[in-house]
Each structure stands twice: as structure tokens, then as C-alpha cells.
Design a protein around this motif. Structure first.
Motif, PDB file in Angstrom:
ATOM      1  N   THR A  27     -19.803 -20.230  33.952  1.00  0.00           N
ATOM      2  CA  THR A  27     -18.339 -20.273  33.954  1.00  0.00           C
ATOM      3  C   THR A  27     -17.780 -21.274  32.954  1.00  0.00           C
ATOM      4  OG1 THR A  27     -18.365 -21.898  35.730  1.00  0.00           O
ATOM      5  CG2 THR A  27     -18.170 -19.574  36.369  1.00  0.00           C
ATOM      6  N   GLY A  28     -18.636 -21.988  32.289  1.00  0.00           N
ATOM      7  CA  GLY A  28     -18.205 -22.995  31.336  1.00  0.00           C
ATOM      8  C   GLY A  28     -18.287 -24.386  31.918  1.00  0.00           C
ATOM      9  N   PRO A  29     -18.607 -25.366  31.076  1.00  0.00           N
ATOM     10  CA  PRO A  29     -18.710 -26.745  31.529  1.00  0.00           C
ATOM     11  C   PRO A  29     -17.330 -27.364  31.715  1.00  0.00           C
ATOM     12  CG  PRO A  29     -19.022 -26.631  29.175  1.00  0.00           C
ATOM     13  CD  PRO A  29     -18.891 -25.208  29.650  1.00  0.00           C
ATOM     14  N   ASP A  30     -17.289 -28.465  32.413  1.00  0.00           N
ATOM     15  CA  ASP A  30     -16.046 -29.211  32.567  1.00  0.00           C
ATOM     16  C   ASP A  30     -15.944 -30.170  31.376  1.00  0.00           C
ATOM     17  OD1 ASP A  30     -13.864 -30.752  33.257  1.00  0.00           O
ATOM     18  OD2 ASP A  30     -14.418 -30.889  35.366  1.00  0.00           O
ATOM     19  N   ILE A  31     -15.389 -29.665  30.294  1.00  0.00           N
ATOM     20  CA  ILE A  31     -15.307 -30.412  29.041  1.00  0.00           C
ATOM     21  C   ILE A  31     -14.480 -31.683  29.215  1.00  0.00           C
ATOM     22  CG2 ILE A  31     -14.505 -30.321  26.642  1.00  0.00           C
ATOM     23  CD1 ILE A  31     -16.904 -28.498  27.083  1.00  0.00           C
ATOM     24  N   LYS A  32     -13.355 -31.583  29.887  1.00  0.00           N
ATOM     25  CA  LYS A  32     -12.479 -32.752  30.062  1.00  0.00           C
ATOM     26  C   LYS A  32     -13.179 -33.853  30.844  1.00  0.00           C
ATOM     27  CE  LYS A  32      -8.157 -30.256  29.666  1.00  0.00           C
ATOM     28  NZ  LYS A  32      -6.944 -29.794  30.315  1.00  0.00           N
ATOM     29  N   ALA A  33     -13.881 -33.495  31.896  1.00  0.00           N
ATOM     30  CA  ALA A  33     -14.587 -34.506  32.696  1.00  0.00           C
ATOM     31  C   ALA A  33     -15.716 -35.138  31.893  1.00  0.00           C
ATOM     32  CB  ALA A  33     -15.127 -33.883  33.975  1.00  0.00           C
ATOM     33  N   THR A  34     -16.397 -34.362  31.083  1.00  0.00           N
ATOM     34  CA  THR A  34     -17.470 -34.887  30.240  1.00  0.00           C
ATOM     35  C   THR A  34     -16.910 -35.898  29.251  1.00  0.00           C
ATOM     36  OG1 THR A  34     -18.670 -32.791  30.443  1.00  0.00           O
ATOM     37  CG2 THR A  34     -19.329 -34.248  28.648  1.00  0.00           C
ATOM     38  N   ASP A  35     -15.823 -35.541  28.612  1.00  0.00           N
ATOM     39  CA  ASP A  35     -15.173 -36.431  27.646  1.00  0.00           C
ATOM     40  C   ASP A  35     -14.700 -37.711  28.327  1.00  0.00           C
ATOM     41  OD1 ASP A  35     -14.077 -37.050  25.031  1.00  0.00           O
ATOM     42  OD2 ASP A  35     -12.103 -36.502  25.823  1.00  0.00           O
ATOM     43  N   ARG A  36     -14.036 -37.566  29.450  1.00  0.00           N
ATOM     44  CA  ARG A  36     -13.503 -38.715  30.186  1.00  0.00           C
ATOM     45  C   ARG A  36     -14.632 -39.658  30.628  1.00  0.00           C
ATOM     46  NH1 ARG A  36     -10.531 -36.012  33.294  1.00  0.00           N
ATOM     47  NH2 ARG A  36     -12.012 -35.743  34.974  1.00  0.00           N
ATOM     48  N   LEU A  37     -15.724 -39.083  31.138  1.00  0.00           N
ATOM     49  CA  LEU A  37     -16.854 -39.900  31.587  1.00  0.00           C
ATOM     50  C   LEU A  37     -17.418 -40.729  30.436  1.00  0.00           C
ATOM     51  CD1 LEU A  37     -18.802 -40.644  33.902  1.00  0.00           C
ATOM     52  CD2 LEU A  37     -20.220 -38.722  33.150  1.00  0.00           C
ATOM     53  N   SER A  38     -17.584 -40.106  29.286  1.00  0.00           N
ATOM     54  CA  SER A  38     -18.158 -40.837  28.149  1.00  0.00           C
ATOM     55  C   SER A  38     -17.208 -41.925  27.660  1.00  0.00           C
ATOM     56  CB  SER A  38     -18.514 -39.884  27.012  1.00  0.00           C
ATOM     57  OG  SER A  38     -17.351 -39.416  26.368  1.00  0.00           O
ATOM     58  N   ARG A  39     -15.924 -41.629  27.622  1.00  0.00           N
ATOM     59  CA  ARG A  39     -14.948 -42.618  27.129  1.00  0.00           C
ATOM     60  C   ARG A  39     -14.751 -43.758  28.136  1.00  0.00           C
ATOM     61  NH1 ARG A  39     -12.880 -40.701  22.449  1.00  0.00           N
ATOM     62  NH2 ARG A  39     -12.943 -38.445  22.147  1.00  0.00           N
ATOM     63  N   ASP A  40     -14.723 -43.435  29.419  1.00  0.00           N
ATOM     64  CA  ASP A  40     -14.483 -44.458  30.440  1.00  0.00           C
ATOM     65  C   ASP A  40     -15.680 -45.383  30.656  1.00  0.00           C
ATOM     66  OD1 ASP A  40     -11.966 -43.383  30.760  1.00  0.00           O
ATOM     67  OD2 ASP A  40     -12.366 -42.524  32.746  1.00  0.00           O
ATOM     68  N   THR A  41     -16.883 -44.872  30.414  1.00  0.00           N
ATOM     69  CA  THR A  41     -18.086 -45.675  30.670  1.00  0.00           C
ATOM     70  C   THR A  41     -18.736 -46.210  29.401  1.00  0.00           C
ATOM     71  OG1 THR A  41     -19.594 -43.787  30.584  1.00  0.00           O
ATOM     72  CG2 THR A  41     -18.619 -44.337  32.749  1.00  0.00           C
ATOM     73  N   GLY A  42     -18.470 -45.562  28.265  1.00  0.00           N
ATOM     74  CA  GLY A  42     -19.131 -45.945  27.020  1.00  0.00           C
ATOM     75  C   GLY A  42     -20.554 -45.429  26.922  1.00  0.00           C
ATOM     76  N   LEU A  43     -20.991 -44.655  27.909  1.00  0.00           N
ATOM     77  CA  LEU A  43     -22.348 -44.095  27.899  1.00  0.00           C
ATOM     78  C   LEU A  43     -22.452 -42.930  26.932  1.00  0.00           C
ATOM     79  CD1 LEU A  43     -23.021 -44.046  31.742  1.00  0.00           C
ATOM     80  CD2 LEU A  43     -24.242 -45.435  30.063  1.00  0.00           C
ATOM     81  N   LYS A  44     -23.637 -42.753  26.371  1.00  0.00           N
ATOM     82  CA  LYS A  44     -23.958 -41.558  25.606  1.00  0.00           C
ATOM     83  C   LYS A  44     -24.193 -40.451  26.634  1.00  0.00           C
ATOM     84  CE  LYS A  44     -24.250 -43.734  21.640  1.00  0.00           C
ATOM     85  NZ  LYS A  44     -23.264 -43.562  20.610  1.00  0.00           N
TER      86      LYS A  44
END
Length: 92
Positions: A27-44
Motif C-alpha cells: 500500500t506504500g510506505p509512510d513517507i512522512k513518518a520516515t522523514d519526520r523520524l530521521s529529522r527529529d532523531t538525526g538517525l540514518k
């Protein structure tokens, strides 16, 4: 998010983020959540869960987020919905 922050604080630098509600569903990934997680945590991040169309990869790539390093695709390859060689050529 809490677990990702805890892992970052313990020295983890990279995670695989899988939206388990979407994994295998095509059904497609949750692109927004992926982006937010990386930006909020600084994790790769290596994104996973629901990739099934070229458009999903295009949307992830269009974020131009240097912390998103890749994507895992499984079911879509197994069911011949995507061609791995095409994906590798396009995003190498």
C-alpha cells in the motif's frame, strides 16, 4: 519515536524503520513518518514497509533527506510488481 531516541542516545547511528501496518501490504510506505523520524532523531534511516510502485521510491527520493539512506523492498519483488535491476539503475 521514543525507542529511536533511546537507541540514538545509546550510540546507535542507523536504524531500519518498518511501518508494520503496511509491511507486505503493497500500500506504500509512510513517507512522512520516515522523514519526520530521521529529522527529529538525526538517525540514518533505511525505510521499509509497503513499497510496491516506482512512485513510492520517487516520493522518498524527492525528500532529498540525506539521513534516508535506502529502502527495503520484498513482497513487490516476490510478486513481480517491481524490477530490482530497474530500481538499482535508477537510484544507484
Amino acid at each position: 519515536m521514543t525507542l529511536a531516541v533511546e537507541m540514538r542516545d545509546k550510540g546507535v547511528q542507523r536504524i531500519i524503520y518498518t511501518d508494520v501496518r503496511r509491511d507486505g501490504e503493497l500500500t506504500g510506505p509512510d513517507i512522512k513518518a520516515t522523514d519526520r523520524l530521521s529529522r527529529d532523531t538525526g538517525l540514518k534511516i533505511i525505510a521499509s514497509g509497503g513499497f510496491s510502485k516506482l512512485e513510492h521510491f520517487e516520493e522518498l527520493y524527492a525528500l532529498n533527506n540525506p539521513n534516508i539512506e535506502g529502502a527495503i523492498v520484498g513482497t513487490a519483488l516476490y510478486e513481480n510488481k517491481l524490477d530490482l535491476s530497474d530500481l538499482v539503475k535508477r537510484y544507484r
